[in-house]
Design a protein around this motif. Sequence first.
Motif, PDB file in Angstrom:
ATOM      1  N   LEU A  43      -4.669   1.883   2.677  1.00 19.70           N
ATOM      2  CA  LEU A  43      -4.739   0.425   2.583  1.00 19.70           C
ATOM      3  C   LEU A  43      -5.866  -0.085   3.479  1.00 19.70           C
ATOM      4  O   LEU A  43      -5.830   0.086   4.699  1.00 19.70           O
ATOM      5  CB  LEU A  43      -3.412  -0.210   3.017  1.00 19.70           C
ATOM      6  CG  LEU A  43      -3.368  -1.740   2.967  1.00 19.70           C
ATOM      7  CD1 LEU A  43      -3.428  -2.242   1.533  1.00 19.70           C
ATOM      8  CD2 LEU A  43      -2.116  -2.274   3.656  1.00 19.70           C
ATOM      9  N   ILE A  44      -6.867  -0.680   2.863  1.00 23.09           N
ATOM     10  CA  ILE A  44      -7.926  -1.375   3.594  1.00 23.09           C
ATOM     11  C   ILE A  44      -7.540  -2.853   3.629  1.00 23.09           C
ATOM     12  O   ILE A  44      -7.083  -3.404   2.622  1.00 23.09           O
ATOM     13  CB  ILE A  44      -9.287  -1.175   2.907  1.00 23.09           C
ATOM     14  CG1 ILE A  44      -9.626   0.321   2.809  1.00 23.09           C
ATOM     15  CG2 ILE A  44     -10.387  -1.917   3.649  1.00 23.09           C
ATOM     16  CD1 ILE A  44      -9.800   1.020   4.139  1.00 23.09           C
ATOM     17  N   TYR A  45      -7.716  -3.494   4.761  1.00 25.56           N
ATOM     18  CA  TYR A  45      -7.247  -4.874   4.889  1.00 25.56           C
ATOM     19  C   TYR A  45      -8.133  -5.673   5.837  1.00 25.56           C
ATOM     20  O   TYR A  45      -8.871  -5.120   6.658  1.00 25.56           O
ATOM     21  CB  TYR A  45      -5.798  -4.915   5.383  1.00 25.56           C
ATOM     22  CG  TYR A  45      -5.584  -4.359   6.776  1.00 25.56           C
ATOM     23  CD1 TYR A  45      -5.451  -5.201   7.881  1.00 25.56           C
ATOM     24  CD2 TYR A  45      -5.520  -2.989   7.010  1.00 25.56           C
ATOM     25  CE1 TYR A  45      -5.248  -4.702   9.159  1.00 25.56           C
ATOM     26  CE2 TYR A  45      -5.324  -2.470   8.276  1.00 25.56           C
ATOM     27  CZ  TYR A  45      -5.194  -3.335   9.348  1.00 25.56           C
ATOM     28  OH  TYR A  45      -5.006  -2.827  10.617  1.00 25.56           O
ATOM     29  N   ALA A  82      -7.985  -0.089   8.483  1.00 18.53           N
ATOM     30  CA  ALA A  82      -7.466   0.913   7.550  1.00 18.53           C
ATOM     31  C   ALA A  82      -6.101   1.373   8.016  1.00 18.53           C
ATOM     32  O   ALA A  82      -5.872   1.599   9.207  1.00 18.53           O
ATOM     33  CB  ALA A  82      -8.416   2.107   7.437  1.00 18.53           C
ATOM     34  N   ALA A  83      -5.180   1.517   7.065  1.00 15.61           N
ATOM     35  CA  ALA A  83      -3.837   2.009   7.354  1.00 15.61           C
ATOM     36  C   ALA A  83      -3.435   2.991   6.262  1.00 15.61           C
ATOM     37  O   ALA A  83      -3.993   2.983   5.157  1.00 15.61           O
ATOM     38  CB  ALA A  83      -2.837   0.855   7.415  1.00 15.61           C
ATOM     39  N   ARG A  84      -2.468   3.835   6.579  1.00 16.30           N
ATOM     40  CA  ARG A  84      -1.939   4.782   5.606  1.00 16.30           C
ATOM     41  C   ARG A  84      -0.420   4.715   5.598  1.00 16.30           C
ATOM     42  O   ARG A  84       0.205   4.310   6.580  1.00 16.30           O
ATOM     43  CB  ARG A  84      -2.408   6.211   5.909  1.00 16.30           C
ATOM     44  CG  ARG A  84      -3.887   6.456   5.630  1.00 16.30           C
ATOM     45  CD  ARG A  84      -4.244   7.935   5.709  1.00 16.30           C
ATOM     46  NE  ARG A  84      -5.655   8.175   5.475  1.00 16.30           N
ATOM     47  CZ  ARG A  84      -6.204   8.354   4.267  1.00 16.30           C
ATOM     48  NH1 ARG A  84      -5.435   8.302   3.186  1.00 16.30           N
ATOM     49  NH2 ARG A  84      -7.500   8.590   4.121  1.00 16.30           N
ATOM     50  N   PRO A 106      -5.164  -7.535   1.205  1.00  8.10           N
ATOM     51  CA  PRO A 106      -4.839  -6.119   1.024  1.00  8.10           C
ATOM     52  C   PRO A 106      -5.642  -5.479  -0.097  1.00  8.10           C
ATOM     53  O   PRO A 106      -5.779  -6.030  -1.194  1.00  8.10           O
ATOM     54  CB  PRO A 106      -3.347  -6.155   0.685  1.00  8.10           C
ATOM     55  CG  PRO A 106      -3.128  -7.509   0.069  1.00  8.10           C
ATOM     56  CD  PRO A 106      -4.053  -8.423   0.805  1.00  8.10           C
ATOM     57  N   ALA A 107      -6.182  -4.286   0.178  1.00  9.96           N
ATOM     58  CA  ALA A 107      -6.915  -3.501  -0.816  1.00  9.96           C
ATOM     59  C   ALA A 107      -6.329  -2.097  -0.818  1.00  9.96           C
ATOM     60  O   ALA A 107      -6.779  -1.222  -0.077  1.00  9.96           O
ATOM     61  CB  ALA A 107      -8.407  -3.471  -0.489  1.00  9.96           C
ATOM     62  N   PRO A 120     -12.184  -6.914   0.561  1.00  7.65           N
ATOM     63  CA  PRO A 120     -12.447  -5.546   0.123  1.00  7.65           C
ATOM     64  C   PRO A 120     -11.669  -5.185  -1.137  1.00  7.65           C
ATOM     65  O   PRO A 120     -10.615  -5.738  -1.421  1.00  7.65           O
ATOM     66  CB  PRO A 120     -11.977  -4.712   1.315  1.00  7.65           C
ATOM     67  CG  PRO A 120     -10.878  -5.535   1.923  1.00  7.65           C
ATOM     68  CD  PRO A 120     -11.322  -6.964   1.758  1.00  7.65           C
ATOM     69  N   PHE A 121     -12.213  -4.244  -1.895  1.00  8.47           N
ATOM     70  CA  PHE A 121     -11.528  -3.601  -3.014  1.00  8.47           C
ATOM     71  C   PHE A 121     -11.943  -2.138  -2.975  1.00  8.47           C
ATOM     72  O   PHE A 121     -13.131  -1.825  -2.883  1.00  8.47           O
ATOM     73  CB  PHE A 121     -11.935  -4.231  -4.350  1.00  8.47           C
ATOM     74  CG  PHE A 121     -11.300  -3.555  -5.547  1.00  8.47           C
ATOM     75  CD1 PHE A 121     -10.118  -4.032  -6.082  1.00  8.47           C
ATOM     76  CD2 PHE A 121     -11.881  -2.420  -6.126  1.00  8.47           C
ATOM     77  CE1 PHE A 121      -9.519  -3.402  -7.170  1.00  8.47           C
ATOM     78  CE2 PHE A 121     -11.286  -1.789  -7.207  1.00  8.47           C
ATOM     79  CZ  PHE A 121     -10.102  -2.277  -7.729  1.00  8.47           C
TER      80      PHE A 121
END
Length: 344
Positions: free
Chosen positions: A191-193, A210-212, A179-180, A239-240
């Motif tokens: 949230l990038i994952y 990608a999620a929100r 999770p980023a 990812p960060f």
Amino acid sequence: MIALTRSLYEKLLPAPKNGGFRMEGYWVWCGSVIKGEDGRFHMFASRWPKHLPFHPGWLVASEIVRAVSDTPEGPYEFQEVVFPARGAEYWDGRSSHNPHITKHGDTYVLYYMGSTSPLPDVAPGESLGLSDPRTIVARANKRIGVATAKSVFGPWERKDAPVMPTRPGKFDSFLTSNPAPCIHEDGSVLLIYKARRYEGNVHGKMTIGAARADHYLGPYRVVSEEPVFPPSEFHLEDPFIWKTEQGYELIAKDMDGNICGEKHAGIHAYSANGLDWKLFDHPKAYSRVVRWDDGSTTTMGSFERPFLLFQDGRPTHLFAATADGPGGFQNAENTWNMVIPIAP
């Protein structure tokens, strides 16, 4: 592409050779740091016992711990186990990994990957390989979760369900991890994952989704039905991300080296909306070749899970999980979380 006056890679200063965090008898990974209410720097990290192989031992026995230092560079001193194993009946009951600590208002928010399995623990002296049923089940149960606390010392409230479950038939049908998050001022989240598609006995290629969410506790909704980095062009993990005046920036591990020119080094990208990402003109963010503060240079066997510490609105330190040896998890004798100061 956008040209920077100086790339992140060019701003990396020599790393303190005695900095970071390591533990005797444990593999240590996934360092994530925040300044606590006590004014000290707290690292949340993953560890698992060395009687297990580094890989895939983390899948079945990783736990999240907290260490502390008076300075960002360290060395960090172990304080406590934050998330111990809590039983196979919990979605994260057998392994917790990939911690990412952040804060919103007066609440500390800890993202992480959890997994579970009903199978027996691996005993000291017992072998564990990639084809072991315990490994296979644990990998298939990888999910992203969130925990919160009002103090960096806890107590932590873990949710009893993951916030990013898998979705049948989609690019994230097999697992979600790494999770980023980027929490905005109003508590909403991008949230990038990392994800993988279920492909039977074959592990699908790692992709980035990608999620929100309107609030960091969820619910989360995937906002792109395709990976935000096309798998045909990008093979990334770890990812960060962070917010900028123009949108977002991201660093991530280049699995093949086709983007930044060095295998397992880092890329640097930007986006106006968190969905459409473009590379900077000089996309290399970091290297496996580390310059130390004693003047020596080492090509690390691994350099992963990048995390940036921000102070007064700018990144001041890059943290990374690293391993000695010639490369490859099976060749590492020691792992730790290291830190590299960043020039203004």
